[in-house]
Motif scaffolding. Structure first.
Motif, PDB file in Angstrom:
ATOM      1  N   THR A 136      46.827  32.646  46.372  1.00 32.02           N
ATOM      2  CA  THR A 136      47.915  33.522  45.462  1.00 32.02           C
ATOM      3  C   THR A 136      47.448  33.926  44.191  1.00 32.02           C
ATOM      4  O   THR A 136      46.344  33.365  43.514  1.00 32.02           O
ATOM      5  N   VAL A 137      48.227  34.624  43.461  1.00 34.59           N
ATOM      6  CA  VAL A 137      47.926  35.140  42.165  1.00 34.59           C
ATOM      7  C   VAL A 137      47.996  34.002  41.241  1.00 34.59           C
ATOM      8  O   VAL A 137      46.843  33.694  40.410  1.00 34.59           O
ATOM      9  N   ALA A 138      48.756  32.914  41.301  1.00 35.49           N
ATOM     10  CA  ALA A 138      48.892  31.878  40.336  1.00 35.49           C
ATOM     11  C   ALA A 138      47.543  31.122  40.686  1.00 35.49           C
ATOM     12  O   ALA A 138      47.215  30.501  39.797  1.00 35.49           O
ATOM     13  N   GLN A 139      47.486  30.777  42.066  1.00 38.74           N
ATOM     14  CA  GLN A 139      46.295  29.795  42.281  1.00 38.74           C
ATOM     15  C   GLN A 139      45.091  30.363  41.993  1.00 38.74           C
ATOM     16  O   GLN A 139      44.094  29.679  41.510  1.00 38.74           O
ATOM     17  N   LEU A 140      44.664  31.713  42.084  1.00 41.68           N
ATOM     18  CA  LEU A 140      43.453  32.516  41.766  1.00 41.68           C
ATOM     19  C   LEU A 140      43.572  32.349  40.243  1.00 41.68           C
ATOM     20  O   LEU A 140      42.183  32.051  39.533  1.00 41.68           O
ATOM     21  N   ASP A 141      44.460  32.310  39.419  1.00 41.29           N
ATOM     22  CA  ASP A 141      44.472  32.348  37.755  1.00 41.29           C
ATOM     23  C   ASP A 141      43.977  30.852  37.563  1.00 41.29           C
ATOM     24  O   ASP A 141      43.280  30.682  36.830  1.00 41.29           O
ATOM     25  N   GLN A 142      44.388  29.744  38.199  1.00 42.73           N
ATOM     26  CA  GLN A 142      44.141  28.533  38.084  1.00 42.73           C
ATOM     27  C   GLN A 142      42.568  28.339  38.458  1.00 42.73           C
ATOM     28  O   GLN A 142      41.874  27.734  37.652  1.00 42.73           O
ATOM     29  N   ALA A 143      42.153  28.768  39.720  1.00 46.44           N
ATOM     30  CA  ALA A 143      40.899  28.618  39.857  1.00 46.44           C
ATOM     31  C   ALA A 143      39.937  29.225  38.834  1.00 46.44           C
ATOM     32  O   ALA A 143      38.707  28.755  38.670  1.00 46.44           O
ATOM     33  N   LEU A 144      40.107  30.339  38.434  1.00 43.59           N
ATOM     34  CA  LEU A 144      39.400  31.297  37.353  1.00 43.59           C
ATOM     35  C   LEU A 144      39.151  30.224  36.211  1.00 43.59           C
ATOM     36  O   LEU A 144      38.269  30.502  35.524  1.00 43.59           O
ATOM     37  N   SER A 145      40.243  29.438  35.871  1.00 46.25           N
ATOM     38  CA  SER A 145      40.331  28.805  34.460  1.00 46.25           C
ATOM     39  C   SER A 145      39.532  27.501  34.369  1.00 46.25           C
ATOM     40  O   SER A 145      39.444  26.910  33.369  1.00 46.25           O
ATOM     41  N   VAL A 146      39.208  26.987  35.737  1.00 43.25           N
ATOM     42  CA  VAL A 146      38.629  25.609  35.608  1.00 43.25           C
ATOM     43  C   VAL A 146      37.176  25.697  35.582  1.00 43.25           C
ATOM     44  O   VAL A 146      36.630  26.796  35.970  1.00 43.25           O
ATOM     45  N   PRO A 147      36.375  24.798  35.317  1.00 45.16           N
ATOM     46  CA  PRO A 147      35.108  24.880  35.061  1.00 45.16           C
ATOM     47  C   PRO A 147      34.475  25.072  36.423  1.00 45.16           C
ATOM     48  O   PRO A 147      34.724  24.579  37.608  1.00 45.16           O
ATOM     49  N   ILE A 157      41.813  37.583  52.008  1.00 40.23           N
ATOM     50  CA  ILE A 157      43.124  37.547  52.352  1.00 40.23           C
ATOM     51  C   ILE A 157      43.217  38.372  53.442  1.00 40.23           C
ATOM     52  O   ILE A 157      42.563  39.176  53.921  1.00 40.23           O
ATOM     53  N   GLU A 158      44.469  38.156  53.849  1.00 32.10           N
ATOM     54  CA  GLU A 158      45.014  39.134  55.243  1.00 32.10           C
ATOM     55  C   GLU A 158      45.480  40.308  54.581  1.00 32.10           C
ATOM     56  O   GLU A 158      46.292  40.659  53.684  1.00 32.10           O
ATOM     57  N   ARG A 166      49.519  43.964  48.260  1.00 35.11           N
ATOM     58  CA  ARG A 166      49.327  44.834  47.085  1.00 35.11           C
ATOM     59  C   ARG A 166      49.217  43.828  45.906  1.00 35.11           C
ATOM     60  O   ARG A 166      48.349  44.111  44.948  1.00 35.11           O
ATOM     61  N   THR A 167      50.239  42.734  45.678  1.00 40.65           N
ATOM     62  CA  THR A 167      50.272  42.124  44.217  1.00 40.65           C
ATOM     63  C   THR A 167      48.914  41.303  44.423  1.00 40.65           C
ATOM     64  O   THR A 167      48.175  41.181  42.946  1.00 40.65           O
ATOM     65  N   VAL A 168      48.561  40.638  45.320  1.00 39.98           N
ATOM     66  CA  VAL A 168      47.176  40.080  45.300  1.00 39.98           C
ATOM     67  C   VAL A 168      46.017  40.839  45.022  1.00 39.98           C
ATOM     68  O   VAL A 168      45.037  40.404  44.409  1.00 39.98           O
ATOM     69  N   VAL A 169      45.836  41.922  45.735  1.00 40.54           N
ATOM     70  CA  VAL A 169      44.722  42.870  45.902  1.00 40.54           C
ATOM     71  C   VAL A 169      44.827  43.281  44.246  1.00 40.54           C
ATOM     72  O   VAL A 169      43.636  43.364  43.755  1.00 40.54           O
ATOM     73  N   ALA A 170      45.725  43.838  43.794  1.00 43.36           N
ATOM     74  CA  ALA A 170      45.668  44.239  42.452  1.00 43.36           C
ATOM     75  C   ALA A 170      45.152  43.237  41.529  1.00 43.36           C
ATOM     76  O   ALA A 170      44.310  43.579  40.382  1.00 43.36           O
ATOM     77  N   HIS A 171      45.697  41.939  41.588  1.00 40.14           N
ATOM     78  CA  HIS A 171      45.283  41.181  40.643  1.00 40.14           C
ATOM     79  C   HIS A 171      43.841  40.612  40.631  1.00 40.14           C
ATOM     80  O   HIS A 171      43.292  40.612  39.736  1.00 40.14           O
ATOM     81  N   CYS A 172      43.418  40.584  42.083  1.00 36.80           N
ATOM     82  CA  CYS A 172      42.087  40.094  42.098  1.00 36.80           C
ATOM     83  C   CYS A 172      41.056  41.299  41.524  1.00 36.80           C
ATOM     84  O   CYS A 172      40.320  40.822  40.776  1.00 36.80           O
ATOM     85  N   GLN A 173      41.354  42.418  41.643  1.00 35.78           N
ATOM     86  CA  GLN A 173      40.724  43.640  41.266  1.00 35.78           C
ATOM     87  C   GLN A 173      40.782  43.810  39.775  1.00 35.78           C
ATOM     88  O   GLN A 173      39.973  43.811  39.065  1.00 35.78           O
ATOM     89  N   GLU A 174      41.658  43.393  39.150  1.00 34.47           N
ATOM     90  CA  GLU A 174      41.995  43.379  37.719  1.00 34.47           C
ATOM     91  C   GLU A 174      41.024  42.262  37.208  1.00 34.47           C
ATOM     92  O   GLU A 174      40.579  42.441  36.013  1.00 34.47           O
ATOM     93  N   TRP A 269      53.743  32.599  49.226  1.00 38.55           N
ATOM     94  CA  TRP A 269      53.181  33.630  49.159  1.00 38.55           C
ATOM     95  C   TRP A 269      53.660  34.705  48.083  1.00 38.55           C
ATOM     96  O   TRP A 269      54.894  34.566  47.883  1.00 38.55           O
ATOM     97  N   ASP A 270      52.737  35.370  47.348  1.00 41.39           N
ATOM     98  CA  ASP A 270      53.335  36.413  46.367  1.00 41.39           C
ATOM     99  C   ASP A 270      53.948  37.583  47.420  1.00 41.39           C
ATOM    100  O   ASP A 270      53.634  37.951  48.610  1.00 41.39           O
ATOM    101  N   ALA A 271      55.226  38.292  46.715  1.00 42.75           N
ATOM    102  CA  ALA A 271      55.850  39.206  47.385  1.00 42.75           C
ATOM    103  C   ALA A 271      55.073  40.631  47.567  1.00 42.75           C
ATOM    104  O   ALA A 271      54.283  40.767  46.835  1.00 42.75           O
TER     105      ALA A 271
END
Length: 271
Positions: A136-147, A157-158, A166-174, A269-271
């Motif tokens: 998810t968006v929150a999990q992705l942010d957490q994953a990117l923040s750790v060593p 993702i599906e 859209r929410t997750v796609v846009a966040h990944c691309q950002e 899941w994100d909406a």
């Protein structure tokens, strides 16, 4: 932004394919020009995929090979051992992309531990690149923040016309991550969609090809699964289809949040 290696725009998914079926599917795909093969430990077909690679005339360094570790092997040592096992089964010295198939349910295994171990697999040469799947968006942010998270290149993702995600796609691309879309044909449901049929008729192609073209037009890598050479070929040809803004909008409107891959251990899941 990130150390991103370009993934081929289309790959062959192998979910649900076993034994000779997956050998034949991978063999056919490679002969047609596919260079991206996607498998996973959970699919229980890595050995057969490896057999197809061994039999192929395509050099190993021309193939982009992806596999994934299941959520029950995310403890750091288990994760490293699992990718060593995957390489043995596949008959390769390394994979091109190693993914965490699902985030640890209820955060049973701390993310810093398994993302760090995933990066260790990269540093040890078990994989060239690393990424995640079903985050998810929150999990992705957490994953990117750790060593180690700074080396992630994709979130698989599906994505299909009935789940635009859209929410997750846009966040990944950002964040500079490539999105890889699995189940782009919604397990065949796209074939019966009137809008996709109509647009397909206008282009002289199938509804499946229109669905793939729509996903690809959003800068998302597609990994449809197919055992038939004629379908594999038409999936390849879909990458050359250009949809108009109006056609894209009509397909956009099909989004109904219809999620197919939704096991009981899935994240919220994100909406």
């Amino acid at each position: 932004m990130l150390n991103q290696r370009t993934l081929p725009r289309i790959g062959l998914g192998t979910f649900r394919l076993k034994d000779q079926d997956v050998i034949d599917s991978v063999t056919s795909a490679l002969s047609l020009g596919y260079r991206h093969i996607d498998t996973a430990q959970f699919y229980d077909n890595e050995r057969a995929v490896g057999e197809a690679l061994k039999q192929s005339d395509v050099p190993r360094d021309e193939i982009f090979l992806t596999t994934k570790v299941w959520w029950d092997r995310l403890q750091p040592q288990a994760l490293l051992e699992s990718f060593e096992e995957s390489c043995r089964k596949l008959g390769v010295e390394y994979v091109d992309l190693a993914l965490v198939h699902w985030p640890s349910p209820d955060d049973e295994v701390p993310m810093a531990g398994y993302i760090g171990a995933l990066n260790q697999a990269r540093e040890k040469g078990l994989t060239r690149e690393i990424g995640v799947s079903n985050f998810t968006v929150a999990q992705l942010d957490q994953a990117l923040s750790v060593p180690g998270g700074e080396h992630l290149i994709t979130n698989q993702i599906e994505v299909h016309p009935f789940l635009a995600n859209r929410t997750v796609v846009a966040h990944c691309q950002e964040k500079g991550l490539q999105v890889t879309g699995y189940m782009p044909l919604a397990v065949g449901k796209v074939m019966d969609e009137p809008v996709l049929k109509e647009i397909g008729e206008a282009h002289g192609v199938s509804p499946a090809q229109i669905a793939l073209a729509w996903v690809a037009a959003r800068d998302i890598v597609v990994i449809p699964s197919s055992t038939k050479p004629e379908h594999q070929q038409s999936n390849l040809e879909a990458m050359a289809i250009t949809l108009s803004a109006d056609e894209m909008a009509r397909i956009d409107a099909l989004d109904r949040g219809e999620r197919i891959a939704n096991p009981d251990f899935a994240p919220e899941w994100d909406a």
